[in-house]
Design a protein around this motif. Structure first.
Motif, PDB file in Angstrom:
ATOM      1  N   TYR A 230       0.823  -1.211   0.000  1.00  0.00           N
ATOM      2  CA  TYR A 230       0.000   0.000   0.000  1.00  0.00           C
ATOM      3  C   TYR A 230       0.861   1.267   0.000  1.00  0.00           C
ATOM      4  O   TYR A 230       0.577   2.222  -0.740  1.00  0.00           O
ATOM      5  CB  TYR A 230      -0.920  -0.025   1.221  1.00  0.00           C
ATOM      6  CG  TYR A 230      -1.628   1.279   1.503  1.00  0.00           C
ATOM      7  CD1 TYR A 230      -2.697   1.701   0.727  1.00  0.00           C
ATOM      8  CD2 TYR A 230      -1.200   2.099   2.556  1.00  0.00           C
ATOM      9  CE1 TYR A 230      -3.336   2.901   0.986  1.00  0.00           C
ATOM     10  CE2 TYR A 230      -1.845   3.297   2.831  1.00  0.00           C
ATOM     11  CZ  TYR A 230      -2.908   3.689   2.034  1.00  0.00           C
ATOM     12  OH  TYR A 230      -3.547   4.886   2.296  1.00  0.00           O
ATOM     13  N   PRO A 234       1.936   1.870  -4.892  1.00  0.00           N
ATOM     14  CA  PRO A 234       0.518   2.254  -5.032  1.00  0.00           C
ATOM     15  C   PRO A 234      -0.095   1.930  -6.386  1.00  0.00           C
ATOM     16  O   PRO A 234      -1.323   1.957  -6.519  1.00  0.00           O
ATOM     17  CB  PRO A 234       0.549   3.771  -4.792  1.00  0.00           C
ATOM     18  CG  PRO A 234       1.944   4.188  -5.145  1.00  0.00           C
ATOM     19  CD  PRO A 234       2.822   3.046  -4.737  1.00  0.00           C
ATOM     20  N   LYS A 239      -4.975  -3.559  -6.863  1.00  0.00           N
ATOM     21  CA  LYS A 239      -5.181  -2.459  -5.924  1.00  0.00           C
ATOM     22  C   LYS A 239      -6.419  -2.671  -5.050  1.00  0.00           C
ATOM     23  O   LYS A 239      -6.368  -2.493  -3.824  1.00  0.00           O
ATOM     24  CB  LYS A 239      -5.303  -1.154  -6.708  1.00  0.00           C
ATOM     25  CG  LYS A 239      -5.099   0.111  -5.898  1.00  0.00           C
ATOM     26  CD  LYS A 239      -5.139   1.322  -6.811  1.00  0.00           C
ATOM     27  CE  LYS A 239      -4.792   2.589  -6.054  1.00  0.00           C
ATOM     28  NZ  LYS A 239      -3.369   2.653  -5.690  1.00  0.00           N
ATOM     29  N   TYR A 243      -6.681  -3.010  -0.903  1.00  0.00           N
ATOM     30  CA  TYR A 243      -7.477  -2.145  -0.040  1.00  0.00           C
ATOM     31  C   TYR A 243      -8.456  -2.952   0.805  1.00  0.00           C
ATOM     32  O   TYR A 243      -8.577  -2.748   2.020  1.00  0.00           O
ATOM     33  CB  TYR A 243      -8.228  -1.108  -0.882  1.00  0.00           C
ATOM     34  CG  TYR A 243      -7.461   0.175  -1.088  1.00  0.00           C
ATOM     35  CD1 TYR A 243      -7.744   1.309  -0.325  1.00  0.00           C
ATOM     36  CD2 TYR A 243      -6.446   0.260  -2.033  1.00  0.00           C
ATOM     37  CE1 TYR A 243      -7.047   2.495  -0.510  1.00  0.00           C
ATOM     38  CE2 TYR A 243      -5.749   1.443  -2.236  1.00  0.00           C
ATOM     39  CZ  TYR A 243      -6.047   2.555  -1.467  1.00  0.00           C
ATOM     40  OH  TYR A 243      -5.347   3.721  -1.643  1.00  0.00           O
ATOM     41  N   TYR A 261     -11.240   5.019   6.578  1.00  0.00           N
ATOM     42  CA  TYR A 261     -10.420   5.943   5.786  1.00  0.00           C
ATOM     43  C   TYR A 261      -9.998   5.310   4.454  1.00  0.00           C
ATOM     44  O   TYR A 261     -10.069   5.945   3.396  1.00  0.00           O
ATOM     45  CB  TYR A 261      -9.183   6.353   6.588  1.00  0.00           C
ATOM     46  CG  TYR A 261      -8.162   7.127   5.778  1.00  0.00           C
ATOM     47  CD1 TYR A 261      -8.315   8.495   5.582  1.00  0.00           C
ATOM     48  CD2 TYR A 261      -7.073   6.482   5.210  1.00  0.00           C
ATOM     49  CE1 TYR A 261      -7.392   9.204   4.825  1.00  0.00           C
ATOM     50  CE2 TYR A 261      -6.145   7.183   4.453  1.00  0.00           C
ATOM     51  CZ  TYR A 261      -6.310   8.542   4.258  1.00  0.00           C
ATOM     52  OH  TYR A 261      -5.405   9.239   3.504  1.00  0.00           O
ATOM     53  N   LEU A 262      -9.550   4.044   4.489  1.00  0.00           N
ATOM     54  CA  LEU A 262      -9.105   3.369   3.267  1.00  0.00           C
ATOM     55  C   LEU A 262     -10.242   3.225   2.261  1.00  0.00           C
ATOM     56  O   LEU A 262     -10.048   3.417   1.054  1.00  0.00           O
ATOM     57  CB  LEU A 262      -8.536   1.988   3.607  1.00  0.00           C
ATOM     58  CG  LEU A 262      -7.180   1.962   4.299  1.00  0.00           C
ATOM     59  CD1 LEU A 262      -6.826   0.533   4.695  1.00  0.00           C
ATOM     60  CD2 LEU A 262      -6.095   2.526   3.383  1.00  0.00           C
ATOM     61  N   GLU A 264     -12.887   5.144   1.980  1.00  0.00           N
ATOM     62  CA  GLU A 264     -13.185   6.466   1.418  1.00  0.00           C
ATOM     63  C   GLU A 264     -12.092   6.896   0.439  1.00  0.00           C
ATOM     64  O   GLU A 264     -12.374   7.544  -0.576  1.00  0.00           O
ATOM     65  CB  GLU A 264     -13.336   7.489   2.550  1.00  0.00           C
ATOM     66  CG  GLU A 264     -14.543   7.263   3.437  1.00  0.00           C
ATOM     67  CD  GLU A 264     -15.857   7.475   2.704  1.00  0.00           C
ATOM     68  OE1 GLU A 264     -15.874   8.180   1.672  1.00  0.00           O
ATOM     69  OE2 GLU A 264     -16.879   6.907   3.143  1.00  0.00           O
ATOM     70  N   GLU A 265     -10.859   6.525   0.721  1.00  0.00           N
ATOM     71  CA  GLU A 265      -9.757   6.900  -0.162  1.00  0.00           C
ATOM     72  C   GLU A 265      -9.878   6.212  -1.514  1.00  0.00           C
ATOM     73  O   GLU A 265      -9.597   6.810  -2.558  1.00  0.00           O
ATOM     74  CB  GLU A 265      -8.414   6.535   0.491  1.00  0.00           C
ATOM     75  CG  GLU A 265      -7.210   6.952  -0.345  1.00  0.00           C
ATOM     76  CD  GLU A 265      -5.889   6.531   0.297  1.00  0.00           C
ATOM     77  OE1 GLU A 265      -5.008   7.398   0.427  1.00  0.00           O
ATOM     78  OE2 GLU A 265      -5.747   5.335   0.667  1.00  0.00           O
ATOM     79  N   TYR A 266     -10.290   4.953  -1.504  1.00  0.00           N
ATOM     80  CA  TYR A 266     -10.372   4.209  -2.764  1.00  0.00           C
ATOM     81  C   TYR A 266     -11.629   4.544  -3.564  1.00  0.00           C
ATOM     82  O   TYR A 266     -11.660   4.364  -4.789  1.00  0.00           O
ATOM     83  CB  TYR A 266     -10.333   2.696  -2.495  1.00  0.00           C
ATOM     84  CG  TYR A 266     -10.238   1.884  -3.766  1.00  0.00           C
ATOM     85  CD1 TYR A 266      -9.012   1.673  -4.397  1.00  0.00           C
ATOM     86  CD2 TYR A 266     -11.377   1.342  -4.359  1.00  0.00           C
ATOM     87  CE1 TYR A 266      -8.923   0.954  -5.578  1.00  0.00           C
ATOM     88  CE2 TYR A 266     -11.303   0.621  -5.543  1.00  0.00           C
ATOM     89  CZ  TYR A 266     -10.074   0.426  -6.140  1.00  0.00           C
ATOM     90  OH  TYR A 266      -9.990  -0.277  -7.311  1.00  0.00           O
ATOM     91  N   TYR A 267     -12.651   5.040  -2.894  1.00  0.00           N
ATOM     92  CA  TYR A 267     -13.964   5.206  -3.524  1.00  0.00           C
ATOM     93  C   TYR A 267     -13.915   5.949  -4.866  1.00  0.00           C
ATOM     94  O   TYR A 267     -14.572   5.531  -5.835  1.00  0.00           O
ATOM     95  CB  TYR A 267     -14.914   5.910  -2.559  1.00  0.00           C
ATOM     96  CG  TYR A 267     -16.373   5.766  -2.937  1.00  0.00           C
ATOM     97  CD1 TYR A 267     -17.087   4.630  -2.582  1.00  0.00           C
ATOM     98  CD2 TYR A 267     -17.036   6.773  -3.651  1.00  0.00           C
ATOM     99  CE1 TYR A 267     -18.422   4.476  -2.934  1.00  0.00           C
ATOM    100  CE2 TYR A 267     -18.369   6.631  -4.010  1.00  0.00           C
ATOM    101  CZ  TYR A 267     -19.056   5.484  -3.654  1.00  0.00           C
ATOM    102  OH  TYR A 267     -20.378   5.328  -4.009  1.00  0.00           O
ATOM    103  N   PRO A 268     -13.181   7.057  -5.003  1.00  0.00           N
ATOM    104  CA  PRO A 268     -13.158   7.759  -6.302  1.00  0.00           C
ATOM    105  C   PRO A 268     -12.570   6.911  -7.437  1.00  0.00           C
ATOM    106  O   PRO A 268     -12.827   7.199  -8.616  1.00  0.00           O
ATOM    107  CB  PRO A 268     -12.268   8.983  -6.024  1.00  0.00           C
ATOM    108  CG  PRO A 268     -12.324   9.170  -4.553  1.00  0.00           C
ATOM    109  CD  PRO A 268     -12.410   7.793  -3.977  1.00  0.00           C
ATOM    110  N   LYS A 275     -17.915   0.066  -5.931  1.00  0.00           N
ATOM    111  CA  LYS A 275     -18.570   1.079  -5.097  1.00  0.00           C
ATOM    112  C   LYS A 275     -19.685   0.460  -4.256  1.00  0.00           C
ATOM    113  O   LYS A 275     -19.887   0.851  -3.097  1.00  0.00           O
ATOM    114  CB  LYS A 275     -19.114   2.216  -5.964  1.00  0.00           C
ATOM    115  CG  LYS A 275     -18.019   3.149  -6.470  1.00  0.00           C
ATOM    116  CD  LYS A 275     -18.585   4.300  -7.280  1.00  0.00           C
ATOM    117  CE  LYS A 275     -17.448   5.241  -7.707  1.00  0.00           C
ATOM    118  NZ  LYS A 275     -17.937   6.373  -8.517  1.00  0.00           N
TER     119      LYS A 275
END
Length: 312
Positions: A230, A234, A239, A243, A261-262, A264-268, A275
């Motif tokens: 991670y 990256p 990936k 996550y 946090y992880l 939310e970080e990957y969501y985009p 999703k």
């Protein structure tokens, strides 16, 4: 019959013209075969090859005969002549050409027969071609799920003197060991690969190390290589798996907000199905947070940077 007589008369006339010339009759036979092949006259080319089989370049003749039979789609005979070329020639380029032709034909053959052919060839070749053939043999073993046999080949090569693992053989051993559920061996070779293989293999080695520990339920140890992936790699291809696995391990460690946090970080970066998975996990974590006592411990992995608010 008429064509054959005419052809033989032509050969006799042209060979007679060679008397006193620098061009050797054997060379003429080879060139005549090539000429007929270029015209698509494979029957005539084969007749010439069979007229004078005792030329000074039997390796070239054998290779051309293999080509003729290949174009005539008589693959078994073609295979025999390419094998003969590999065995008798001292010309490394011709040997590699013959092996290239042979390997293409072997793809349509029964794997057991291919294994026998390649094993026999190993007794007669050396150098780079030996390496090509033995790696092909290992590949066939893997295709038949004979992972232990493939690993025997890789480990034998790795035990050779001054062998630098630029081919990622340790990764192959580790991967095959995972298939065999020999997790300790998989971890050992994955860790070796991180030190002795090309750097391109390190992310894959870390992932195998994680899987080896995870498969044994050694979750604390599994977290370390996964965190390295991670933090340091990256762009590694797996990936989303990284996550999700980190989320699972953080939840196991009681680090719910780190897991959140992880996600939310990957969501985009996530696709539609990803999703949906993330949304479900986020909701599960939020539900758990409402039920957990001692919420003052939830932020121990995070240090706020409130100073950023001053520059807005």
């Amino acid at each position: 019959m008429k064509i054959r007589i005419t052809m033989l008369l032509m050969i006799g006339i042209l060979l007679g013209q060679l008397q006193g010339a620098e061009l050797h009759p054997d060379h003429y036979y080879i060139e005549l075969i090539k000429h007929y092949m270029s015209l698509g006259e494979y029957d005539l080319a084969l007749q010439v090859a069979e007229t004078n089989p005792d030329v000074d370049s039997p390796d070239s003749l054998a290779w051309l005969q293999g080509q003729i039979y290949k174009f005539r789609q008589e693959n078994k005979k073609a295979v025999d002549y390419f094998i003969e070329t590999i065995i008798i020639t001292e010309n490394q380029d011709l040997q590699n050409l013959a092996y290239d032709d042979l390997e293409r034909l072997l793809r349509a053959m029964d794997p057991i027969e291919v294994i026998e052919i390649l094993t026999n060839l190993l007794e007669t070749v050396k150098g780079d071609l030996y390496l090509r053939i033995i790696l092909k043999l290992a590949e066939i073993y893997e295709s038949k799920s004979l992972y232990e046999e493939a690993n025997d080949i890789y480990i034998s090569l790795l035990n050779g003197e001054n062998f630098r693992d630029t081919l990622g053989l340790r990764i192959k051993v580790a991967t095959n060991s995972m298939f065999r559920k020999n997790y300790d061996q998989a971890i050992r070779f994955a860790r070796q690969s991180q030190n002795e293989s090309d750097s391109l293999f390190i992310p894959q080695a870390l992932f195998i190390e994680f899987m080896g520990y995870y498969s044994q339920n050694k979750l604390d140890k599994a977290l370390i290589p996964l965190l390295k992936l991670y933090l340091e790699y990256p762009v590694f291809s797996r990936k989303f798996e990284i996550y999700l696995s980190l989320v699972e391990l953080f939840l196991y460690k009681g680090e719910d907000l780190a897991a959140l946090y992880l996600l939310e970080e990957y969501y985009p970066l996530a696709g539609l199905l990803e999703k949906r998975i993330i949304d479900e996990k986020v909701q599960t974590i939020l539900d758990n947070l409402q039920e957990k006592p001692g919420r003052h411990q939830l932020f121990k992995l995070f240090k706020p940077d409130f100073g950023k608010l001053l520059h807005r």
